[in-house]
Each structure stands twice: as C-alpha cells, then as structure tokens.
Write a protein that holds these residues in place. Sequence first.
Motif, PDB file in Angstrom:
ATOM      1  N   ASP A 147      46.380  40.430   0.766  1.00 21.18           N
ATOM      2  CA  ASP A 147      45.131  40.491   1.516  1.00 21.18           C
ATOM      3  C   ASP A 147      44.509  39.106   1.542  1.00 21.18           C
ATOM      4  OD1 ASP A 147      45.121  43.328   1.958  1.00 21.18           O
ATOM      5  OD2 ASP A 147      44.541  43.581  -0.137  1.00 21.18           O
TER       6      ASP A 147
ATOM      7  N   ILE B 277      41.129  36.504   3.158  1.00 17.34           N
ATOM      8  CA  ILE B 277      39.876  36.278   3.850  1.00 17.34           C
ATOM      9  C   ILE B 277      40.134  35.080   4.751  1.00 17.34           C
ATOM     10  CG2 ILE B 277      37.432  35.701   3.660  1.00 17.34           C
ATOM     11  CD1 ILE B 277      38.178  38.412   2.398  1.00 17.34           C
TER      12      ILE B 277
ATOM     13  N   GLU C  55      38.342  32.601   7.498  1.00 16.89           N
ATOM     14  CA  GLU C  55      37.101  32.145   8.104  1.00 16.89           C
ATOM     15  C   GLU C  55      37.468  31.468   9.419  1.00 16.89           C
ATOM     16  OE1 GLU C  55      33.682  28.749   7.528  1.00 16.89           O
ATOM     17  OE2 GLU C  55      34.674  29.501   5.730  1.00 16.89           O
TER      18      GLU C  55
ATOM     19  N   GLU D 272      33.670  35.191   8.505  1.00 18.93           N
ATOM     20  CA  GLU D 272      34.761  35.637   7.640  1.00 18.93           C
ATOM     21  C   GLU D 272      35.260  37.021   8.056  1.00 18.93           C
ATOM     22  OE1 GLU D 272      33.688  35.384   3.511  1.00 18.93           O
ATOM     23  OE2 GLU D 272      34.038  33.216   3.494  1.00 18.93           O
ATOM     24  N   HIS D 273      36.585  37.188   7.960  1.00 20.86           N
ATOM     25  CA  HIS D 273      37.241  38.451   8.292  1.00 20.86           C
ATOM     26  C   HIS D 273      38.193  38.797   7.156  1.00 20.86           C
ATOM     27  CE1 HIS D 273      36.025  37.819  12.532  1.00 20.86           C
ATOM     28  NE2 HIS D 273      36.311  36.550  12.274  1.00 20.86           N
ATOM     29  N   HIS D 274      38.236  40.071   6.751  1.00 18.18           N
ATOM     30  CA  HIS D 274      39.225  40.540   5.781  1.00 18.18           C
ATOM     31  C   HIS D 274      40.454  40.973   6.569  1.00 18.18           C
ATOM     32  CE1 HIS D 274      41.306  43.395   3.112  1.00 18.18           C
ATOM     33  NE2 HIS D 274      40.937  42.526   2.186  1.00 18.18           N
TER      34      HIS D 274
ATOM     35  N   THR E  48      44.797  42.003   6.280  1.00 19.88           N
ATOM     36  CA  THR E  48      45.814  42.519   5.371  1.00 19.88           C
ATOM     37  C   THR E  48      47.177  42.486   6.070  1.00 19.88           C
ATOM     38  OG1 THR E  48      46.294  44.302   3.805  1.00 19.88           O
ATOM     39  CG2 THR E  48      45.480  44.963   6.004  1.00 19.88           C
TER      40      THR E  48
ATOM     41  N   ALA F 114      42.486  36.962  -1.003  1.00 19.86           N
ATOM     42  CA  ALA F 114      41.392  37.860  -1.385  1.00 19.86           C
ATOM     43  C   ALA F 114      41.549  38.376  -2.807  1.00 19.86           C
ATOM     44  CB  ALA F 114      41.302  39.034  -0.408  1.00 19.86           C
ATOM     45  N   SER F 115      42.754  38.260  -3.368  1.00 18.28           N
ATOM     46  CA  SER F 115      43.018  38.724  -4.732  1.00 18.28           C
ATOM     47  C   SER F 115      43.019  37.556  -5.705  1.00 18.28           C
ATOM     48  CB  SER F 115      44.374  39.436  -4.804  1.00 18.28           C
ATOM     49  OG  SER F 115      44.725  39.723  -6.146  1.00 18.28           O
TER      50      SER F 115
END
Length: 152
Positions: free
Chosen positions: A79, A81, A83, A88-90, A92, A110-111
């Motif tokens: 996962d 993030i 920008e 910002e968008h998550h 996967t 993200a981890s």
Amino acid sequence: MVHEHPTDEPCSTSFPPAVLCPGELTSFSRGGGARTVPLVTRAVGAEVFLSGQTLFEGGAGIALHTHNCPESVTILEGDAIVEIDGTEHHVTRFDTTYVAAGTPHRFRNASATEPMRILWIYASVDATRTLVETGVTSRIDAEHVKTAGDNC
C-alpha cells in the motif's frame, strides 16, 4: 490536436526482444530505503519509453519531484500514499496513477514494516526528474550506471 501514426510504419527502429527479470538485475539505491531496478531502457534498445520497478522498505518514501514527460505508476505490492499536486491518495495493489509532465508528486510506503513495490513507465527515453526542494534535474537513465541483462 491528435497526431495519428500510420499503422504500416513502426514507432521506432527495430531492436532485439528482451526478457527482463527484476530479481536478477542490478538495483540502484534511491536513498531513504527505496531501490530501483531499471527494466526497459536504452541499454536494451528502448527508443520510445522507459520502465522499471522501485521497491520501498517499510516507511520509505521519495522526495517530491516533477518530470519532463508523463509518468504512469502501478502498485505491484503493498500500500502506498501518493501525493499528486498537493493532494494525497491511498493506493493499493494494481491501482495505477497517471501524472502529467511538470506535476509535483511523490510516493511513500503506507506501511512501517511491509515492503511496497511500484512499476513505473515514463513516456520518453529522455525522461528527467527535477527535485522540487532543490530544483536539481537529472536524467532518469543517468541514475542507472550499469546495463541490464536480458536472460532469466
């Protein structure tokens, strides 16, 4: 304006096909826990675009930057993030971004513990990266000092 390419003419001159195995190719540190493996480059005959993978360790990220050409990135593992132009968008696995030339962007894992891997494609073999903080510009292919192999 749309420029159409005649279907009977190749987009570029001919070059030998290659099978590229990221696990067997040299990776290059991007700093901060990120490593890049160049795939389709001039070293294997590319004339139209560049591609490769970047592996981010847990918590790793890269600096805010722009390119002189469009870029598409697909999350292959983990996962992230991303920008893009201040938002910002998550994202996967298998989510894909498209960023126009000149648009500030960056990716970070993200981890804090699990790896994250992306596949990147630049719309030019002459792609550059300009760091927003310093204004320093470098060619993408200049970051990869060794040539890639072509056998798995």
